[in-house]
Design a protein around this motif. Structure first.
Motif, PDB file in Angstrom:
ATOM      1  N   ASP A 184       0.855  -1.237   0.095  1.00 32.78           N
ATOM      2  CA  ASP A 184      -0.114  -0.020   0.050  1.00 32.78           C
ATOM      3  C   ASP A 184       0.851   1.254   0.083  1.00 32.78           C
ATOM      4  N   PRO A 185       0.580   2.089  -0.914  1.00 25.17           N
ATOM      5  CA  PRO A 185       1.544   3.401  -0.989  1.00 25.17           C
ATOM      6  C   PRO A 185       1.799   4.256   0.197  1.00 25.17           C
ATOM      7  N   MET A 227       7.333   7.905  -7.582  1.00 27.31           N
ATOM      8  CA  MET A 227       8.269   6.813  -7.728  1.00 27.31           C
ATOM      9  C   MET A 227       7.599   5.380  -7.587  1.00 27.31           C
ATOM     10  N   TRP A 228       6.744   5.263  -6.430  1.00 36.96           N
ATOM     11  CA  TRP A 228       5.947   3.839  -6.376  1.00 36.96           C
ATOM     12  C   TRP A 228       5.339   3.468  -7.549  1.00 36.96           C
ATOM     13  N   GLU A 229       4.473   4.473  -8.078  1.00 39.40           N
ATOM     14  CA  GLU A 229       3.725   4.096  -9.306  1.00 39.40           C
ATOM     15  C   GLU A 229       4.797   3.596 -10.261  1.00 39.40           C
ATOM     16  N   ALA A 230       5.950   4.373 -10.567  1.00 44.77           N
ATOM     17  CA  ALA A 230       6.778   3.932 -11.807  1.00 44.77           C
ATOM     18  C   ALA A 230       7.604   2.801 -11.564  1.00 44.77           C
ATOM     19  N   THR A 231       7.917   2.392 -10.327  1.00 44.35           N
ATOM     20  CA  THR A 231       8.652   0.999  -9.881  1.00 44.35           C
ATOM     21  C   THR A 231       7.686   0.096 -10.131  1.00 44.35           C
ATOM     22  N   ASN A 232       6.661   0.031  -9.888  1.00 38.76           N
ATOM     23  CA  ASN A 232       5.655  -1.096  -9.847  1.00 38.76           C
ATOM     24  C   ASN A 232       5.019  -1.325 -11.298  1.00 38.76           C
ATOM     25  N   LEU A 233       4.776  -0.324 -12.014  1.00 38.19           N
ATOM     26  CA  LEU A 233       4.240  -0.548 -13.380  1.00 38.19           C
ATOM     27  C   LEU A 233       5.365  -0.824 -14.286  1.00 38.19           C
ATOM     28  N   SER A 234       6.311  -0.192 -14.141  1.00 38.20           N
ATOM     29  CA  SER A 234       7.484  -0.308 -15.100  1.00 38.20           C
ATOM     30  C   SER A 234       7.885  -1.982 -15.174  1.00 38.20           C
ATOM     31  N   TRP A 235       8.135  -2.464 -13.731  1.00 42.84           N
ATOM     32  CA  TRP A 235       8.441  -3.985 -13.707  1.00 42.84           C
ATOM     33  C   TRP A 235       7.154  -4.789 -14.272  1.00 42.84           C
ATOM     34  N   ASP A 296      -2.284  13.224  12.389  1.00 38.21           N
ATOM     35  CA  ASP A 296      -2.347  12.411  11.071  1.00 38.21           C
ATOM     36  C   ASP A 296      -1.356  13.250  10.226  1.00 38.21           C
ATOM     37  N   PRO A 297      -0.341  12.601   9.641  1.00 38.60           N
ATOM     38  CA  PRO A 297       0.635  13.287   9.032  1.00 38.60           C
ATOM     39  C   PRO A 297       0.175  13.462   7.526  1.00 38.60           C
ATOM     40  N   PHE A 298      -1.039  12.696   7.036  1.00 44.32           N
ATOM     41  CA  PHE A 298      -1.357  12.869   5.787  1.00 44.32           C
ATOM     42  C   PHE A 298      -2.478  13.728   5.458  1.00 44.32           C
ATOM     43  N   THR A 299      -2.611  14.749   4.757  1.00 44.68           N
ATOM     44  CA  THR A 299      -3.804  15.731   4.564  1.00 44.68           C
ATOM     45  C   THR A 299      -4.818  14.931   3.646  1.00 44.68           C
ATOM     46  N   ILE A 300      -6.013  15.475   3.630  1.00 43.28           N
ATOM     47  CA  ILE A 300      -7.027  15.079   2.877  1.00 43.28           C
ATOM     48  C   ILE A 300      -6.743  14.993   1.257  1.00 43.28           C
ATOM     49  N   SER A 301      -5.982  16.090   0.743  1.00 39.55           N
ATOM     50  CA  SER A 301      -5.393  15.933  -0.652  1.00 39.55           C
ATOM     51  C   SER A 301      -4.496  14.884  -0.775  1.00 39.55           C
ATOM     52  N   MET A 302      -3.614  14.726  -0.002  1.00 42.16           N
ATOM     53  CA  MET A 302      -2.713  13.469   0.211  1.00 42.16           C
ATOM     54  C   MET A 302      -3.350  12.324  -0.073  1.00 42.16           C
ATOM     55  N   ARG A 303      -4.293  12.024   0.782  1.00 39.37           N
ATOM     56  CA  ARG A 303      -5.021  10.613   0.870  1.00 39.37           C
ATOM     57  C   ARG A 303      -5.660  10.573  -0.261  1.00 39.37           C
ATOM     58  N   SER A 304      -6.101  11.489  -0.969  1.00 34.21           N
ATOM     59  CA  SER A 304      -7.237  11.498  -2.197  1.00 34.21           C
ATOM     60  C   SER A 304      -6.266  10.894  -3.283  1.00 34.21           C
ATOM     61  N   MET A 305      -4.961  11.841  -3.458  1.00 35.33           N
ATOM     62  CA  MET A 305      -3.940  11.326  -4.524  1.00 35.33           C
ATOM     63  C   MET A 305      -3.445   9.800  -4.397  1.00 35.33           C
ATOM     64  N   ILE A 306      -3.192   9.660  -3.080  1.00 35.15           N
ATOM     65  CA  ILE A 306      -2.556   8.121  -3.005  1.00 35.15           C
ATOM     66  C   ILE A 306      -3.741   7.172  -3.120  1.00 35.15           C
ATOM     67  N   LYS A 307      -4.946   7.162  -3.024  1.00 38.94           N
ATOM     68  CA  LYS A 307      -6.032   6.531  -2.986  1.00 38.94           C
ATOM     69  C   LYS A 307      -6.385   6.389  -4.547  1.00 38.94           C
ATOM     70  N   GLN A 308      -6.192   7.296  -5.281  1.00 36.83           N
ATOM     71  CA  GLN A 308      -6.333   7.248  -6.875  1.00 36.83           C
ATOM     72  C   GLN A 308      -5.292   6.455  -7.390  1.00 36.83           C
ATOM     73  N   LYS A 309      -4.064   6.773  -7.072  1.00 32.94           N
ATOM     74  CA  LYS A 309      -2.802   6.158  -7.524  1.00 32.94           C
ATOM     75  C   LYS A 309      -2.808   4.530  -7.362  1.00 32.94           C
ATOM     76  N   LYS A 310      -3.313   4.303  -5.956  1.00 30.02           N
ATOM     77  CA  LYS A 310      -3.388   2.861  -5.571  1.00 30.02           C
ATOM     78  C   LYS A 310      -4.375   2.151  -6.327  1.00 30.02           C
ATOM     79  N   LEU A 311      -5.519   2.341  -6.718  1.00 28.37           N
ATOM     80  CA  LEU A 311      -6.724   2.067  -7.313  1.00 28.37           C
ATOM     81  C   LEU A 311      -5.975   1.654  -8.891  1.00 28.37           C
ATOM     82  N   GLU A 312      -5.514   2.521  -9.520  1.00 27.15           N
ATOM     83  CA  GLU A 312      -5.119   2.314 -10.786  1.00 27.15           C
ATOM     84  C   GLU A 312      -3.853   1.404 -10.679  1.00 27.15           C
ATOM     85  N   VAL A 313      -2.830   1.200  -9.914  1.00 29.66           N
ATOM     86  CA  VAL A 313      -2.034   0.581 -10.112  1.00 29.66           C
ATOM     87  C   VAL A 313      -2.304  -1.025  -9.745  1.00 29.66           C
ATOM     88  N   TYR A 314      -3.071  -0.903  -8.487  1.00 31.54           N
ATOM     89  CA  TYR A 314      -3.696  -2.352  -8.269  1.00 31.54           C
ATOM     90  C   TYR A 314      -4.498  -3.070  -9.099  1.00 31.54           C
TER      91      TYR A 314
END
Length: 321
Positions: A184-185, A227-235, A296-314
């Motif tokens: 999980d990113p 970088m998380w997205e690029a690493t996983n999708l490139s492999w 909570d170190p993650f803001t609402i906007s951070m969590r929104s971006m992370i959730k979107q990227k996770k859904l796409e990559v997963y």
């Protein structure tokens, strides 16, 4: 006159006694003591700083291996294999000193690819326990070299697999197979932030998140999410060899089944005695303990971006399982 003097003396004595009592009470309940107790309660990991388990990897880790670690039989000339000194806790044996692994070879070279903070050190530990075979790395992490991974920087067929965080044609070239470990990113980024600030099993101090009014942490999240997205999708998309996707969450939730699947992918015979021992000693010293922040170190906007990227990559990676 005499009566007034005695009254003044009595009042003075009472005042002195009162002042001394206040000072004594203040010493016994000083703010420094309260702050210390409050800090330990809020950030429970601070209480572990005096525990040898949480000194980072500067001291020798007390690892109980299920079997002595060794190299695989290999066609690589002996002078091309990086020599490593054996630690007493590791009981490392070379190929020449062992007979049980001399007849076995793993076809090709397998990469253990992952974004940093995805649990590759823990998986390497589990595989070394389950096989008795050393794992290598494209890096030379001196902390790991001294505490359980003496084949750091070995990147040939004498090791079970080779850890890497790199991707691209040059990174893929040595490998015929790859295990892509995905986490999980949000948790991976947090783990990498802790590693950069506190070592492999340490933590970033709460103040690190608020550095430069939070801009440092914000840039770190944005950069590492890409970088998380690029690493996983490139492999997953571009590596031409055989690839197995392993989700960290599956490793935690179903260790036995997931680990058996990895060993089958590696085409390594499962020794049931070693495997049972691995399940018993699953934790080791390479998993960072949970800690609780009072924010909570993650803001609402951070969590929104992370959730979107996770859904796409997963979504893409699920099709490869």
């Amino acid at each position: 006159m005499i009566l007034q003097s005695w009254r003044l003396f009595g009042v003075s004595v009472i005042i002195i006694i009162y002042i001394c009592s206040v000072l004594l009470f203040s010493i016994n309940s000083s703010p420094r003591s309260n702050q210390k107790n409050e800090r330990i309660e809020r950030f429970s990991e601070f209480a572990n700083f005096h525990n040898s388990r949480f000194r980072g990897f500067t001291s020798k880790a007390n690892i109980r291996w299920c079997n002595g670690l060794k190299y695989l039989k290999t066609n690589v000339p002996n002078n091309m294999i990086t020599t490593v000194s054996a630690l007493s806790t590791n009981k490392v044996a070379t190929t020449e000193d062992t007979k049980d692994n001399a007849a076995y070879r793993i076809p090709g070279l397998t990469a253990l690819a992952s974004f940093p903070g995805s649990g590759n050190t823990w998986l390497r530990y589990l595989l070394q326990q389950a096989t008795g075979i050393l794992t290598g790395s494209v890096y030379k992490d001196y902390g790991l070299l001294k505490t359980g991974f003496p084949a750091e920087n070995v990147r040939n067929s004498s090791v079970l697999l080779v850890k890497t965080h790199e991707f691209g044609p040059k990174a893929w070239d040595p490998f015929t197979k790859a295990i892509l470990l995905v986490r999980d990113p949000e948790k991976a980024i947090l783990a990498e932030f802790n590693r950069q600030s506190g070592g492999h099993i340490g933590f970033a101090s709460p103040d690190r998140y608020k550095r430069t009014k939070g801009k440092y942490w914000q840039k770190f999240v944005l950069k590492n999410l890409k970088m998380w997205e690029a690493t996983n999708l490139s492999w997953a998309r571009d590596f031409s060899g055989n690839i197995k996707v392993v989700f960290y969450e599956d490793l935690v939730g179903n260790l036995e089944g997931t680990l058996r699947g990895i060993l089958n992918f590696l085409e390594f015979p499962i020794n049931e005695e070693l495997f049972s021992c691995t399940l018993i000693r699953r934790e080791g010293v390479f998993r960072r303990k949970k800690r609780f922040l009072n924010f909570d170190p993650f803001t609402i906007s951070m969590r929104s971006m992370i959730k979107q990227k996770k859904l796409e990559v997963y979504k893409y990676l699920e099709n490869l399982k």
